[in-house]
Design an enzyme around this catalytic site. Structure first.
Site, PDB file in Angstrom:
ATOM      1  N   ASN A  88      12.066  -5.134 113.233  1.00 17.65           N
ATOM      2  CA  ASN A  88      12.746  -3.984 112.648  1.00 17.65           C
ATOM      3  C   ASN A  88      11.703  -2.935 112.276  1.00 17.65           C
ATOM      4  OD1 ASN A  88      15.265  -5.317 112.794  1.00 17.65           O
ATOM      5  ND2 ASN A  88      14.827  -6.412 110.898  1.00 17.65           N
ATOM      6  N   THR A  96      12.496  -4.231 105.730  1.00 18.28           N
ATOM      7  CA  THR A  96      12.417  -4.325 104.264  1.00 18.28           C
ATOM      8  C   THR A  96      11.017  -4.691 103.774  1.00 18.28           C
ATOM      9  OG1 THR A  96      13.139  -6.635 104.291  1.00 18.28           O
ATOM     10  CG2 THR A  96      14.857  -4.954 104.042  1.00 18.28           C
ATOM     11  N   HIS A  99       5.068  -4.683 106.381  1.00 21.57           N
ATOM     12  CA  HIS A  99       3.941  -5.313 107.088  1.00 21.57           C
ATOM     13  C   HIS A  99       4.550  -5.834 108.381  1.00 21.57           C
ATOM     14  CE1 HIS A  99       0.193  -8.104 106.995  1.00 21.57           C
ATOM     15  NE2 HIS A  99       0.844  -8.352 108.139  1.00 21.57           N
ATOM     16  N   HIS A 101       6.113  -7.519 111.405  1.00 22.52           N
ATOM     17  CA  HIS A 101       6.467  -8.922 111.632  1.00 22.52           C
ATOM     18  C   HIS A 101       7.484  -9.008 112.760  1.00 22.52           C
ATOM     19  CE1 HIS A 101       8.949  -7.173 108.437  1.00 22.52           C
ATOM     20  NE2 HIS A 101       9.962  -7.905 108.900  1.00 22.52           N
TER      21      HIS A 101
HETATM   22  P1  AMP Z   1      12.707  -7.179 107.653  1.00 22.96           P
HETATM   23  O1  AMP Z   1      14.004  -6.903 106.936  1.00 22.96           O
HETATM   24  O2  AMP Z   1      12.793  -7.086 109.126  1.00 22.96           O
HETATM   25  O3  AMP Z   1      11.581  -6.342 107.069  1.00 22.96           O
HETATM   26  O4  AMP Z   1      12.389  -8.707 107.377  1.00 22.96           O
HETATM   27  C1  AMP Z   1      11.733  -9.147 106.252  1.00 22.96           C
HETATM   28  C2  AMP Z   1      11.971 -10.636 106.186  1.00 22.96           C
HETATM   29  O5  AMP Z   1      10.990 -11.207 105.344  1.00 22.96           O
HETATM   30  C3  AMP Z   1      13.337 -11.040 105.613  1.00 22.96           C
HETATM   31  O6  AMP Z   1      14.015 -11.835 106.574  1.00 22.96           O
HETATM   32  C4  AMP Z   1      12.972 -11.817 104.360  1.00 22.96           C
HETATM   33  O7  AMP Z   1      13.846 -12.899 104.139  1.00 22.96           O
HETATM   34  C5  AMP Z   1      11.566 -12.272 104.660  1.00 22.96           C
HETATM   35  N1  AMP Z   1      10.703 -12.507 103.523  1.00 22.96           N
HETATM   36  C6  AMP Z   1      10.460 -11.661 102.497  1.00 22.96           C
HETATM   37  N2  AMP Z   1       9.547 -12.196 101.663  1.00 22.96           N
HETATM   38  C7  AMP Z   1       9.203 -13.400 102.187  1.00 22.96           C
HETATM   39  C8  AMP Z   1       8.303 -14.428 101.801  1.00 22.96           C
HETATM   40  N3  AMP Z   1       7.565 -14.326 100.687  1.00 22.96           N
HETATM   41  N4  AMP Z   1       8.203 -15.530 102.586  1.00 22.96           N
HETATM   42  C9  AMP Z   1       8.952 -15.630 103.702  1.00 22.96           C
HETATM   43  N5  AMP Z   1       9.812 -14.688 104.131  1.00 22.96           N
HETATM   44  C10 AMP Z   1       9.941 -13.601 103.386  1.00 22.96           C
HETATM   45 ZN    ZN Z   2       0.305  -6.481 104.504  1.00 23.53          ZN
END
Ligand code: AMP
Ligand code: ZN
Length: 115
Positions: A88, A96, A99, A101
């Site tokens: 995303n 959200t 960083h 991913h």
């Molecule tokens: P996005 O909405 O594409 O930015 O995805 C962020 C993802 O990170 C979401 O699916 C969250 O559930 C996940 N997330 C956020 N914080 C953590 C964390 N500390 N450990 C593992 N997953 C996380």
């Molecule tokens: Zn970072």
């Protein structure tokens, strides 16, 4: 570069706990805290990049991250069934955590369009 306020930098540095599934010199893979599928793994670069936009300047890292996703998917037993890879970007893309991913989602049928 590492941002001490960024959760994924902290996971990569080992200062925030995570369920790690694989690591490499340039990336780490760990299970999502709120899984949206039986297998939901995030693959992130160790270096802080805001989003896929920053990969334009580093195609070698882009390739390494995608190869990592494929490797993790195979290790998770998803190769035969198939899976989804998502990144995303920005507000309307639903990002959200600022960083970069890649989400690896598998273990159930994925619908399209994703919404
Ligand atoms: P996005 O909405 O594409 O930015 O995805 C962020 C993802 O990170 C979401 O699916 C969250 O559930 C996940 N997330 C956020 N914080 C953590 C964390 N500390 N450990 C593992 N997953 C996380
Ligand atoms: Zn970072």
């Amino acid at each position: 570069m590492t941002d001490p306020t960024c959760p994924f930098c902290r996971i990569a540095a080992g200062s925030l706990p995570a369920d790690l599934v694989a690591t490499d010199e340039s990336w780490v893979a760990f299970r999502d805290l709120h899984p949206q599928a039986p297998v939901h793994v995030l693959v992130v670069p160790r270096r802080h990049l805001a989003s896929a936009v920053d990969l334009e300047a580093d195609p070698a890292l882009a390739g390494a991250l995608l190869a990592a996703v494929v490797r993790v998917a195979r290790r998770e037993g998803l190769e035969e069934r198939g899976y989804r890879v998502v990144t995303n970007v920005g507000r309307e893309g639903g990002q959200t955590v600022a960083h970069l991913h890649f989400h690896l989602l598998g273990g159930r049928p994925c619908r399209w369009p994703p919404g």
